[in-house]
Scaffold this motif. Structure first.
Motif, PDB file in Angstrom:
ATOM      1  N   VAL A   1       4.606  15.887  -1.877  1.00  0.00           N
ATOM      2  CA  VAL A   1       5.260  14.774  -3.383  1.00  0.00           C
ATOM      3  C   VAL A   1       3.043  14.441  -3.199  1.00  0.00           C
ATOM      4  CG1 VAL A   1       4.834  12.605  -4.290  1.00  0.00           C
ATOM      5  CG2 VAL A   1       6.759  14.051  -3.405  1.00  0.00           C
ATOM      6  N   TRP A   2       2.740  14.780  -4.510  1.00  0.00           N
ATOM      7  CA  TRP A   2       0.824  14.791  -4.165  1.00  0.00           C
ATOM      8  C   TRP A   2       1.137  13.261  -5.781  1.00  0.00           C
ATOM      9  CZ3 TRP A   2      -2.318  16.883  -1.870  1.00  0.00           C
ATOM     10  CH2 TRP A   2      -1.689  18.871  -1.274  1.00  0.00           C
ATOM     11  N   LEU A   3      -0.276  12.735  -4.911  1.00  0.00           N
ATOM     12  CA  LEU A   3      -0.312  11.595  -5.449  1.00  0.00           C
ATOM     13  C   LEU A   3      -2.348  11.103  -6.440  1.00  0.00           C
ATOM     14  CD1 LEU A   3      -0.368   8.826  -2.558  1.00  0.00           C
ATOM     15  CD2 LEU A   3       1.048   9.361  -4.738  1.00  0.00           C
ATOM     16  N   SER A   4      -2.271  11.005  -7.084  1.00  0.00           N
ATOM     17  CA  SER A   4      -3.423  11.324  -8.025  1.00  0.00           C
ATOM     18  C   SER A   4      -3.640   9.603  -7.842  1.00  0.00           C
ATOM     19  CB  SER A   4      -3.102  11.140  -9.914  1.00  0.00           C
ATOM     20  OG  SER A   4      -4.062  11.175 -10.589  1.00  0.00           O
ATOM     21  N   THR A   5      -5.148  10.005  -7.539  1.00  0.00           N
ATOM     22  CA  THR A   5      -5.840   8.687  -7.456  1.00  0.00           C
ATOM     23  C   THR A   5      -7.129   8.939  -7.064  1.00  0.00           C
ATOM     24  OG1 THR A   5      -6.288   9.188  -4.427  1.00  0.00           O
ATOM     25  CG2 THR A   5      -3.880   8.964  -4.651  1.00  0.00           C
ATOM     26  N   ALA A   6      -7.831   7.244  -6.731  1.00  0.00           N
ATOM     27  CA  ALA A   6      -9.326   7.178  -6.955  1.00  0.00           C
ATOM     28  C   ALA A   6      -9.919   7.644  -6.277  1.00  0.00           C
ATOM     29  CB  ALA A   6      -9.509   5.492  -7.220  1.00  0.00           C
ATOM     30  N   GLN A   7      -9.137   8.439  -4.584  1.00  0.00           N
ATOM     31  CA  GLN A   7      -9.970   8.964  -4.004  1.00  0.00           C
ATOM     32  C   GLN A   7      -9.709  11.160  -4.108  1.00  0.00           C
ATOM     33  OE1 GLN A   7      -9.735   7.162  -0.251  1.00  0.00           O
ATOM     34  NE2 GLN A   7      -9.004   5.441  -0.444  1.00  0.00           N
ATOM     35  N   GLY A   8      -9.383  10.728  -5.336  1.00  0.00           N
ATOM     36  CA  GLY A   8      -8.618  12.395  -5.599  1.00  0.00           C
ATOM     37  C   GLY A   8      -7.330  12.733  -4.881  1.00  0.00           C
ATOM     38  N   ARG A   9      -6.868  14.214  -5.755  1.00  0.00           N
ATOM     39  CA  ARG A   9      -5.684  14.567  -5.223  1.00  0.00           C
ATOM     40  C   ARG A   9      -5.058  14.283  -3.246  1.00  0.00           C
ATOM     41  NH1 ARG A   9      -2.578  19.476  -6.306  1.00  0.00           N
ATOM     42  NH2 ARG A   9      -0.774  18.501  -6.831  1.00  0.00           N
ATOM     43  N   LEU A  10      -4.434  13.275  -2.981  1.00  0.00           N
ATOM     44  CA  LEU A  10      -4.528  13.452  -1.733  1.00  0.00           C
ATOM     45  C   LEU A  10      -2.352  13.999  -1.851  1.00  0.00           C
ATOM     46  CD1 LEU A  10      -5.713  10.172  -0.740  1.00  0.00           C
ATOM     47  CD2 LEU A  10      -6.270  12.084  -0.885  1.00  0.00           C
ATOM     48  N   ARG A  11      -2.243  14.453  -0.690  1.00  0.00           N
ATOM     49  CA  ARG A  11      -0.973  14.790  -0.110  1.00  0.00           C
ATOM     50  C   ARG A  11      -0.188  13.101   0.143  1.00  0.00           C
ATOM     51  NH1 ARG A  11       2.807  16.346   4.489  1.00  0.00           N
ATOM     52  NH2 ARG A  11       0.803  16.813   5.447  1.00  0.00           N
ATOM     53  N   ALA A  12       1.650  13.086  -0.153  1.00  0.00           N
ATOM     54  CA  ALA A  12       2.443  11.703   0.291  1.00  0.00           C
ATOM     55  C   ALA A  12       2.745  11.400   1.583  1.00  0.00           C
ATOM     56  CB  ALA A  12       2.477  11.181  -0.923  1.00  0.00           C
TER      57      ALA A  12
ATOM     58  N   ARG B   1       1.188  -0.963  -0.031  1.00  0.00           N
ATOM     59  CA  ARG B   1       0.473   0.646   0.242  1.00  0.00           C
ATOM     60  C   ARG B   1       1.011   1.379   0.281  1.00  0.00           C
ATOM     61  NH1 ARG B   1      -4.215  -1.395   4.990  1.00  0.00           N
ATOM     62  NH2 ARG B   1      -2.701  -1.643   6.253  1.00  0.00           N
ATOM     63  N   VAL B   2       0.476   2.631  -0.328  1.00  0.00           N
ATOM     64  CA  VAL B   2       0.627   3.875  -0.280  1.00  0.00           C
ATOM     65  C   VAL B   2       0.117   4.431   0.391  1.00  0.00           C
ATOM     66  CG1 VAL B   2       1.816   5.877  -1.395  1.00  0.00           C
ATOM     67  CG2 VAL B   2       1.453   3.865  -2.813  1.00  0.00           C
ATOM     68  N   VAL B   3       0.683   5.463   1.353  1.00  0.00           N
ATOM     69  CA  VAL B   3      -0.012   6.122   2.434  1.00  0.00           C
ATOM     70  C   VAL B   3      -0.269   7.457   2.085  1.00  0.00           C
ATOM     71  CG1 VAL B   3       0.437   7.341   5.068  1.00  0.00           C
ATOM     72  CG2 VAL B   3       0.709   5.005   4.230  1.00  0.00           C
ATOM     73  N   GLY B   4      -1.382   8.554   2.072  1.00  0.00           N
ATOM     74  CA  GLY B   4      -1.178   9.390   1.813  1.00  0.00           C
ATOM     75  C   GLY B   4      -2.174  10.518   2.868  1.00  0.00           C
ATOM     76  N   MET B   5      -2.712  11.268   2.917  1.00  0.00           N
ATOM     77  CA  MET B   5      -2.821  12.463   3.984  1.00  0.00           C
ATOM     78  C   MET B   5      -3.766  13.244   3.309  1.00  0.00           C
ATOM     79  SD  MET B   5      -1.082  11.248   5.681  1.00  0.00           S
ATOM     80  CE  MET B   5      -1.874  12.334   7.550  1.00  0.00           C
ATOM     81  N   ARG B   6      -5.060  12.694   3.955  1.00  0.00           N
ATOM     82  CA  ARG B   6      -6.414  13.537   3.643  1.00  0.00           C
ATOM     83  C   ARG B   6      -6.392  14.468   4.975  1.00  0.00           C
ATOM     84  NH1 ARG B   6     -10.314  11.065   2.371  1.00  0.00           N
ATOM     85  NH2 ARG B   6     -10.067  11.505  -0.428  1.00  0.00           N
ATOM     86  N   ASP B   7      -6.765  16.298   5.026  1.00  0.00           N
ATOM     87  CA  ASP B   7      -6.502  17.347   6.292  1.00  0.00           C
ATOM     88  C   ASP B   7      -5.274  16.478   7.382  1.00  0.00           C
ATOM     89  OD1 ASP B   7      -8.020  18.611   4.907  1.00  0.00           O
ATOM     90  OD2 ASP B   7      -9.120  17.739   5.819  1.00  0.00           O
TER      91      ASP B   7
ATOM     92  N   ARG C   1      -6.057  13.167   8.342  1.00  0.00           N
ATOM     93  CA  ARG C   1      -6.694  11.276   8.311  1.00  0.00           C
ATOM     94  C   ARG C   1      -5.931  10.587   6.953  1.00  0.00           C
ATOM     95  NH1 ARG C   1     -12.837   9.561   7.911  1.00  0.00           N
ATOM     96  NH2 ARG C   1     -13.502  10.990   9.654  1.00  0.00           N
ATOM     97  N   MET C   2      -5.327  10.075   7.162  1.00  0.00           N
ATOM     98  CA  MET C   2      -3.967   8.573   6.883  1.00  0.00           C
ATOM     99  C   MET C   2      -4.997   7.634   5.733  1.00  0.00           C
ATOM    100  SD  MET C   2      -0.923   6.754   8.694  1.00  0.00           S
ATOM    101  CE  MET C   2      -2.262   5.711   9.657  1.00  0.00           C
ATOM    102  N   VAL C   3      -4.804   8.074   4.655  1.00  0.00           N
ATOM    103  CA  VAL C   3      -5.715   6.818   3.814  1.00  0.00           C
ATOM    104  C   VAL C   3      -4.329   6.235   3.343  1.00  0.00           C
ATOM    105  CG1 VAL C   3      -6.999   7.242   1.899  1.00  0.00           C
ATOM    106  CG2 VAL C   3      -6.848   9.503   3.447  1.00  0.00           C
ATOM    107  N   LEU C   4      -4.991   4.673   3.274  1.00  0.00           N
ATOM    108  CA  LEU C   4      -3.895   3.578   3.044  1.00  0.00           C
ATOM    109  C   LEU C   4      -4.361   3.299   1.378  1.00  0.00           C
ATOM    110  CD1 LEU C   4      -3.449   1.494   6.428  1.00  0.00           C
ATOM    111  CD2 LEU C   4      -2.330   3.517   5.347  1.00  0.00           C
ATOM    112  N   LEU C   5      -3.768   3.714   0.559  1.00  0.00           N
ATOM    113  CA  LEU C   5      -4.195   3.240  -0.294  1.00  0.00           C
ATOM    114  C   LEU C   5      -3.415   2.234  -1.016  1.00  0.00           C
ATOM    115  CD1 LEU C   5      -3.242   6.340  -1.867  1.00  0.00           C
ATOM    116  CD2 LEU C   5      -5.716   5.647  -1.512  1.00  0.00           C
ATOM    117  N   HIS C   6      -4.459   1.280  -1.944  1.00  0.00           N
ATOM    118  CA  HIS C   6      -3.542  -0.079  -2.928  1.00  0.00           C
ATOM    119  C   HIS C   6      -3.034   0.184  -4.054  1.00  0.00           C
ATOM    120  CE1 HIS C   6      -6.072  -2.902  -0.056  1.00  0.00           C
ATOM    121  NE2 HIS C   6      -6.329  -2.532  -0.235  1.00  0.00           N
TER     122      HIS C   6
END
Length: 464
Positions: free
Chosen positions: A383-394, A356-362, A364-369
């Protein structure tokens, strides 16, 4: 107080309250940690998923092995000891403990008032015990070795419940060439908040130590250029000089094309050296550094993919020393002199694929497959991630590090600012001048540019 002297975020309350409630839920397996600062949430994730530290650990473990270090590090430790004693003096009557650690989190020395030192000893907050995150969980000194800049860990932000009555502020001294930690300075208080000036004490102490390392790195860069100049006058093959991190200090005309860096342009300052973006070269430089530490006469060879070439190129790598200290390597292209590097060492790819890759939303920690991530983009210091849940800070602050971690999981560096998921490429667009752009399968069909020097790697990966 300047930005460099500020701790990230506001100190948490001691055990109890929202942070403690979040800690309890996270320890039991939940992933969402509202109200917890990102630096702490990411550290908790490492402690639970990667290091598997027991949150009910009652004391730090003994440091069972000493990490090898060079004589320059001994100078750093001595300087940090002097600075730590000065900070302890500035603290005056404040009930606190100042510690110095090595890169592995092993405490080398402590200073402070006798009563607090005695209380700290009950938790093994004392010399010869290990306070790295992998040994003692989230804490000021251990988390500072993992992060960049000053780190404040307060109360229930500590991963181990036994440390919830403490407040710790730490900062690491890092090698200016490799970015790896050399040691750290930490200030801990029991059941009391640190004074506002604490961040300034630590940051100023480390800045003075770091400035000496910067001067030494610049001198080493100049020496490496001098060695290169002498060697190039005798060499009939393309030649470059790289530092111990694999970054180019100088390269001749042909080597510069293979590496994708400016020709015959010295980069003496460690912060301005050229990053060729060649993972195999970085791995070879690191392997050479390990071998040279045991045998200064070691010379090795391997094959790497270079820019503008579809086939691997042979290289020979020779360590360069100054005053018995390794300062970098000379890399000759097109020859295979020396011991052949093992294949597993010649690759910079990790041995274990991340899940998994860890992203941050505010907060909250988002664990991405991995399939959820389309691409990663470097923007300023983030570093920003383009994901199925939107743009998240890595969670990762370095695109280079993220590239290395994901290289064996189907991701590829296509530009100095972009790492893409190869399985999420929908189309390839060719421009009028032959430049490539990738159309991503991410709903918005976002387009990612491919740099000229990364184009051959993209063609190989996509069998074009």
């Amino acid at each position: 107080m300047g930005d460099a002297h500020r701790f990230e975020g506001k100190a948490a309350s001691p055990a109890g309250g929202a942070v403690f409630a979040a800690w309890e839920r996270f320890v039991q397996g939940e992933d969402q940690v509202p109200g917890v600062r990102p630096v702490v949430a990411i550290s908790w994730h490492r402690c639970r998923e990667q290091y598997r530290v027991d949150p009910h650990l009652t004391e730090a473990p003994v440091a069972v092995a000493e990490r090898a270090h060079n004589p320059e590090h001994d100078v750093v430790f001595a300087e940090l000891g002097f600075r730590a004693a000065s900070v302890a003096h500035e603290m005056g009557s404040l009930p606190g403990v100042v510690t110095v650690t090595d890169a592995a989190g092993r405490i080398l020395g402590d200073w402070g008032d006798p009563a607090t030192l005695a209380r700290a000893t009950d938790l093994n907050l004392a010399p010869w015990f290990c306070w790295s995150e992998c040994a003692a969980g989230t804490n000021g000194m251990g988390t500072a070795l993992e992060a960049h800049g000053p780190v404040l860990i307060s109360g229930a932000e500590h991963w181990c419940q036994a440390f919830h009555n403490w407040v710790g502020a730490g900062i690491a001294v890092r090698d200016v060439v490799t970015g790896e930690p050399i040691g750290g300075l930490n200030l801990s208080c029991w059941r009391s908040q640190l004074p506002p000036s604490a961040g300034g004490w630590l940051a100023n102490a480390v800045a003075k130590t770091q400035s000496a390392l910067k001067r030494r790195a610049r001198d080493s860069g100049a020496e490496l250029v001098a060695v290169f100049t002498q060697a190039s006058a005798r060499s009939r093959t393309p030649l470059a000089a790289v530092d111990t991190a694999g970054k180019a200090v100088i390269a001749d005309d042909t080597a510069s094309v293979l590496m994708g860096v400016p020709a015959s342009t010295p980069a003496i300052d460690a912060t301005l050296r050229w990053n060729p973006g060649l993972p195999e070269l970085i791995a070879a430089a690191r392997h050479a550094s390990k071998q040279a530490a045991h045998n200064p006469d070691w010379v090795g060879s391997t094959q790497i993919f270079t820019h503008l070439a579809d086939e691997p190129t042979a290289i020979s790598i020779r360590p360069v020393f100054s005053c018995a200290q390794l300062i970098g390597h000379l890399v000759s292209f097109g020859i295979s002199d020396g011991v052949q590097l093992p294949q597993r060492e010649a690759s910079a790819r990790p041995r274990v694929r991340p899940r998994r890759v860890v992203g941050m939303r505010d907060s909250r920690m988002v664990l991405l497959h991995l399939p959820e991530v389309s691409f990663a983009e470097s923007e300023g210091n983030d570093v920003w991630l383009s994901t199925a849940q939107g743009r998240l800070r890595a969670a990762s602050q370095s695109l280079d590090k993220l590239d290395t971690e994901l290289a064996e999981a189907g991701f590829l560096r296509v530009h100095r600012r972009y790492v893409v998921n190869l399985s999420r490429i929908r189309e390839i667009e060719r421009g009028h001048k032959g430049e490539l752009r990738l159309v991503m399968d991410d709903g918005a069909n976002e387009m990612v540019p491919v740099s000229r020097r990364n184009a051959p790697a993209v063609r190989r990966a996509l069998d074009l």
